[in-house]
Design an enzyme around this catalytic site. Structure first.
Site, PDB file in Angstrom:
ATOM      1  N   CYS A  36     -27.446  -4.754   4.653  1.00  0.00           N
ATOM      2  CA  CYS A  36     -26.118  -4.151   4.903  1.00  0.00           C
ATOM      3  C   CYS A  36     -26.213  -2.724   4.349  1.00  0.00           C
ATOM      4  O   CYS A  36     -25.834  -2.468   3.213  1.00  0.00           O
ATOM      5  CB  CYS A  36     -25.026  -4.926   4.180  1.00  0.00           C
ATOM      6  SG  CYS A  36     -25.028  -6.691   4.519  1.00  0.00           S
TER       7      CYS A  36
ATOM      8  N   PRO B  61     -23.067   3.183   4.190  1.00  0.00           N
ATOM      9  CA  PRO B  61     -23.495   4.480   4.719  1.00  0.00           C
ATOM     10  C   PRO B  61     -24.855   4.967   4.239  1.00  0.00           C
ATOM     11  O   PRO B  61     -25.309   6.018   4.680  1.00  0.00           O
ATOM     12  CB  PRO B  61     -22.395   5.429   4.264  1.00  0.00           C
ATOM     13  CG  PRO B  61     -21.842   4.798   3.028  1.00  0.00           C
ATOM     14  CD  PRO B  61     -21.978   3.317   3.216  1.00  0.00           C
ATOM     15  N   GLY B  62     -25.517   4.277   3.318  1.00  0.00           N
ATOM     16  CA  GLY B  62     -26.926   4.597   3.129  1.00  0.00           C
ATOM     17  C   GLY B  62     -27.372   5.100   1.772  1.00  0.00           C
ATOM     18  O   GLY B  62     -28.531   5.471   1.609  1.00  0.00           O
TER      19      GLY B  62
ATOM     20  N   LYS C 155     -28.031   3.450  -0.964  1.00  0.00           N
ATOM     21  CA  LYS C 155     -29.113   2.634  -1.521  1.00  0.00           C
ATOM     22  C   LYS C 155     -30.364   2.713  -0.634  1.00  0.00           C
ATOM     23  O   LYS C 155     -31.478   2.665  -1.134  1.00  0.00           O
ATOM     24  CB  LYS C 155     -28.652   1.191  -1.724  1.00  0.00           C
ATOM     25  CG  LYS C 155     -27.532   1.101  -2.747  1.00  0.00           C
ATOM     26  CD  LYS C 155     -27.139  -0.305  -3.063  1.00  0.00           C
ATOM     27  CE  LYS C 155     -25.845  -0.341  -3.853  1.00  0.00           C
ATOM     28  NZ  LYS C 155     -24.645   0.019  -3.055  1.00  0.00           N
TER      29      LYS C 155
ATOM     30  N   ASP D 118     -27.078  -2.433   9.641  1.00  0.00           N
ATOM     31  CA  ASP D 118     -25.652  -2.613   9.342  1.00  0.00           C
ATOM     32  C   ASP D 118     -24.961  -3.016  10.632  1.00  0.00           C
ATOM     33  O   ASP D 118     -25.223  -2.436  11.690  1.00  0.00           O
ATOM     34  CB  ASP D 118     -25.038  -1.318   8.790  1.00  0.00           C
ATOM     35  CG  ASP D 118     -23.722  -1.585   8.081  1.00  0.00           C
ATOM     36  OD1 ASP D 118     -23.704  -1.597   6.834  1.00  0.00           O
ATOM     37  OD2 ASP D 118     -22.707  -1.812   8.778  1.00  0.00           O
TER      38      ASP D 118
ATOM     39  N   ASP E 152     -26.148  -8.346  13.512  1.00  0.00           N
ATOM     40  CA  ASP E 152     -25.432  -9.193  12.559  1.00  0.00           C
ATOM     41  C   ASP E 152     -26.456  -9.725  11.546  1.00  0.00           C
ATOM     42  O   ASP E 152     -27.335 -10.517  11.893  1.00  0.00           O
ATOM     43  CB  ASP E 152     -24.747 -10.345  13.305  1.00  0.00           C
ATOM     44  CG  ASP E 152     -23.866 -11.166  12.371  1.00  0.00           C
ATOM     45  OD1 ASP E 152     -24.080 -11.103  11.136  1.00  0.00           O
ATOM     46  OD2 ASP E 152     -22.970 -11.869  12.863  1.00  0.00           O
ATOM     47  N   GLY E 153     -26.318  -9.272  10.300  1.00  0.00           N
ATOM     48  CA  GLY E 153     -27.282  -9.642   9.265  1.00  0.00           C
ATOM     49  C   GLY E 153     -27.399 -11.141   9.046  1.00  0.00           C
ATOM     50  O   GLY E 153     -28.425 -11.624   8.561  1.00  0.00           O
TER      51      GLY E 153
ATOM     52  N   ASP F 136     -26.554  -5.974  -0.014  1.00  0.00           N
ATOM     53  CA  ASP F 136     -25.414  -5.277  -0.629  1.00  0.00           C
ATOM     54  C   ASP F 136     -24.200  -5.545   0.267  1.00  0.00           C
ATOM     55  O   ASP F 136     -23.896  -4.768   1.156  1.00  0.00           O
ATOM     56  CB  ASP F 136     -25.741  -3.777  -0.699  1.00  0.00           C
ATOM     57  CG  ASP F 136     -24.694  -2.975  -1.446  1.00  0.00           C
ATOM     58  OD1 ASP F 136     -24.181  -3.477  -2.467  1.00  0.00           O
ATOM     59  OD2 ASP F 136     -24.384  -1.861  -1.020  1.00  0.00           O
TER      60      ASP F 136
ATOM     61  N   CYS G 185     -19.569  -4.372  -5.023  1.00  0.00           N
ATOM     62  CA  CYS G 185     -18.835  -3.451  -5.900  1.00  0.00           C
ATOM     63  C   CYS G 185     -17.469  -4.061  -6.218  1.00  0.00           C
ATOM     64  O   CYS G 185     -16.452  -3.375  -6.233  1.00  0.00           O
ATOM     65  CB  CYS G 185     -18.746  -2.053  -5.313  1.00  0.00           C
ATOM     66  SG  CYS G 185     -18.169  -1.994  -3.631  1.00  0.00           S
TER      67      CYS G 185
HETATM   68  C1  LIG Z   1     -20.957  -2.456   0.607  1.00  0.00           C
HETATM   69  S1  LIG Z   1     -21.250  -1.877   2.193  1.00  0.00           S
HETATM   70  C2  LIG Z   1     -22.930  -1.389   2.104  1.00  0.00           C
HETATM   71  C3  LIG Z   1     -23.145  -0.105   1.336  1.00  0.00           C
HETATM   72  C4  LIG Z   1     -24.556   0.402   1.446  1.00  0.00           C
HETATM   73  N1  LIG Z   1     -25.525  -0.571   1.007  1.00  0.00           N
HETATM   74  C5  LIG Z   1     -24.750   1.671   0.632  1.00  0.00           C
HETATM   75  O1  LIG Z   1     -25.275   1.636  -0.472  1.00  0.00           O
HETATM   76  O2  LIG Z   1     -24.349   2.729   1.118  1.00  0.00           O
HETATM   77  C6  LIG Z   1     -21.325  -3.333   3.131  1.00  0.00           C
HETATM   78  C7  LIG Z   1     -21.729  -3.082   4.583  1.00  0.00           C
HETATM   79  O3  LIG Z   1     -21.910  -4.370   5.202  1.00  0.00           O
HETATM   80  C8  LIG Z   1     -21.690  -4.183   6.580  1.00  0.00           C
HETATM   81  N2  LIG Z   1     -21.542  -5.517   7.205  1.00  0.00           N
HETATM   82  C9  LIG Z   1     -20.439  -6.297   7.301  1.00  0.00           C
HETATM   83  N3  LIG Z   1     -20.728  -7.444   7.926  1.00  0.00           N
HETATM   84  C10 LIG Z   1     -22.057  -7.417   8.211  1.00  0.00           C
HETATM   85  C11 LIG Z   1     -22.950  -8.292   8.869  1.00  0.00           C
HETATM   86  N4  LIG Z   1     -22.533  -9.487   9.337  1.00  0.00           N
HETATM   87  N5  LIG Z   1     -24.237  -7.929   9.014  1.00  0.00           N
HETATM   88  C12 LIG Z   1     -24.663  -6.739   8.552  1.00  0.00           C
HETATM   89  N6  LIG Z   1     -23.859  -5.850   7.935  1.00  0.00           N
HETATM   90  C13 LIG Z   1     -22.574  -6.180   7.762  1.00  0.00           C
HETATM   91  C14 LIG Z   1     -20.468  -3.289   6.633  1.00  0.00           C
HETATM   92  O4  LIG Z   1     -20.391  -2.621   7.864  1.00  0.00           O
HETATM   93  C15 LIG Z   1     -20.722  -2.357   5.448  1.00  0.00           C
HETATM   94  O5  LIG Z   1     -21.265  -1.140   5.885  1.00  0.00           O
END
Ligand SMILES: C[S@@+](CC[C@H](N)C(=O)[O-])C[C@H]1O[C@@H](n2cnc3c(N)ncnc32)[C@H](O)[C@@H]1O
Length: 386
Positions: free
Chosen positions: A183, A186-187, A189, A206, A239-240, A257, A312
């Site tokens: 996930c 915006p990037g 990590k 994502d 979809d993760g 994350d 978070c």
């Molecule tokens: C906490 S944010 C990630 C922040 C990112 N790791 C960073 O450090 O910038 C969680 C992310 O999970 C994504 N997300 C939600 N459901 C998901 C899924 N089923 N599969 C993959 N990503 C998903 C959201 O779009 C969101 O961008």
């Protein structure tokens, strides 16, 4: 010292908006009627007051006021830029590289009150290498200037919540690793993972295409073309939850994350706020989604590989309970054994920079504090054994 603390707290309290919707007022309102009757920021605070006062007891008032105050940032040095002058500039501001300072203090000799748990020696061996992140000292609420373009055409540092670096450090990347960031957008990590120089290849995924667009922009601004566009970085919008079926037993290191209640954001922004009434169901389903994503991350990991789960949020329903539930799910449905790694030494290693919740059952939790207003950030490291 006491006078300094009082001054810092006073300064921070001036910045607190007890109405919990600070940024809303910075824009000129168009129509009074469009104002929500119950702002999601307020619903978030009500929800946190009910649940976190029970979960954190006496600690909650101090976490609460910190969450409502301006957060602190760290400057992650871009190793792809020419960074020697950047480091000098950051030091000139009296910021310090909290990662390498912690390692060198530790290696100079841990004091007698260091943990009795076995500690990797030197501690830096267990952490992902080559990460430099500058922060201002506890109690110093200075802000970093904007990043600048280096002579190599990429920006010289990335501003992020410094606690967000801890999951990446905990992942303990080794040179030549294949890495999945499940996930990623915006990037922040993803960028940190690339800074380690360890990724043979990195899959950054994502679900949201608009957010992977933001991730691409970050990569464009910070990573040279040959690394970005070669086979080393692959950006997808899948979809993760399906990753275990798509690429099972594949990765050395996986970062999960997950989407969560993003507690700090939920107290400050109406837009995209998960506490909007219309998103109640989605909010209730979060722990299930988190379990599914963590399970997929573990299935995508090679036996012997590592996963870091992070949020978070302060909520133990989204943190320890998800980890525990996923371990049970993998044991029962896939006969896969998973071990929770001990990260208690992180508390000692980074105690000069962050406040950690002292009683996490598994994993570690950075709690916001007015003297070091980072987080919340929960992270837990898991080893897939079979
Ligand atoms: C906490 S944010 C990630 C922040 C990112 N790791 C960073 O450090 O910038 C969680 C992310 O999970 C994504 N997300 C939600 N459901 C998901 C899924 N089923 N599969 C993959 N990503 C998903 C959201 O779009 C969101 O961008």
């Amino acid at each position: 010292m006491a006078a300094l603390v009082v001054r810092v707290v006073r300064e921070l309290l001036k910045r607190v908006d007890f109405a919990t919707a600070p940024r809303r007022h910075r824009h000129k309102k168009k129509w009074a009627t469009t104002e929500p009757k119950f702002p999601a920021t307020r619903l978030a605070l009500q929800n946190f007051d009910m649940t976190y006062s029970v979960q954190f007891g006496d600690l909650w008032p101090s976490i609460r006021v910190s969450l409502l105050s301006e957060q602190k940032y760290g400057a992650l040095v871009n190793n792809f830029a020419t960074w020697d002058h950047v480091i000098a500039d950051l030091e000139q501001l009296s910021a310090r590289d909290f990662v390498n300072e912690a390692f060198s203090h530790w290696e100079l000799g841990p004091e007698s009150d260091q943990p009795t748990v076995p500690v990797p020696t030197p501690a830096s061996w267990a952490c992902s290498p080559n990460l430099r992140c500058f922060t201002f000292a506890k109690g110093d609420v200075s802000r970093f200037p904007h990043a600048r373009l280096s002579s190599l055409g990429v920006l010289d540092y990335y501003l992020m919540d410094a606690a967000s670096l801890l999951p990446v450090l905990a992942l303990g990347l080794q040179p030549g690793d294949t890495v999945l960031d499940l996930c990623a957008a915006p990037g922040g990590k993803t960028l940190a993972l690339l800074q380690t120089g360890c990724c043979r290849n990195l899959a950054a995924n994502d679900l949201s295409t608009s957010r992977t667009g933001r991730l691409q922009k970050v990569l464009h601004s910070y990573v040279p073309e040959d690394i970005r566009d070669g086979n080393r970085v692959r950006v997808t919008s899948w979809d993760g939850r399906k990753w275990g079926e798509l690429e099972g037993d594949t990765y050395d290191r996986v970062l999960v994350d997950v989407p969560c209640t993003t507690d700090r954001h939920s107290l400050h922004e109406e837009e995209n706020n998960i506490f909007q009434r219309s998103r109640k169901k989605e909010r209730q389903m979060l722990p299930l989604l988190q379990v599914q994503l963590l399970a997929a991350g573990l299935l995508a990991t090679k036996p012997g590989g590592y996963v870091v789960y992070s949020t978070c949020s302060l909520s133990h329903l989204q943190n320890e309970y998800v980890v525990q539930g996923t371990i049970e799910l993998l044991a029962n449905q896939y006969s896969i054994e998973v071990r929770v790694e001990d990260l208690t030494y992180f508390r000692k290693l980074f105690m000069d920079t962050f406040f950690f919740f002292p009683s996490c059952q598994m994993g570690e939790l950075v709690i916001p504090n007015l003297m070091a207003n980072f987080g919340p950030m929960y992270f837990c490291k898991l080893c897939r054994l079979t």
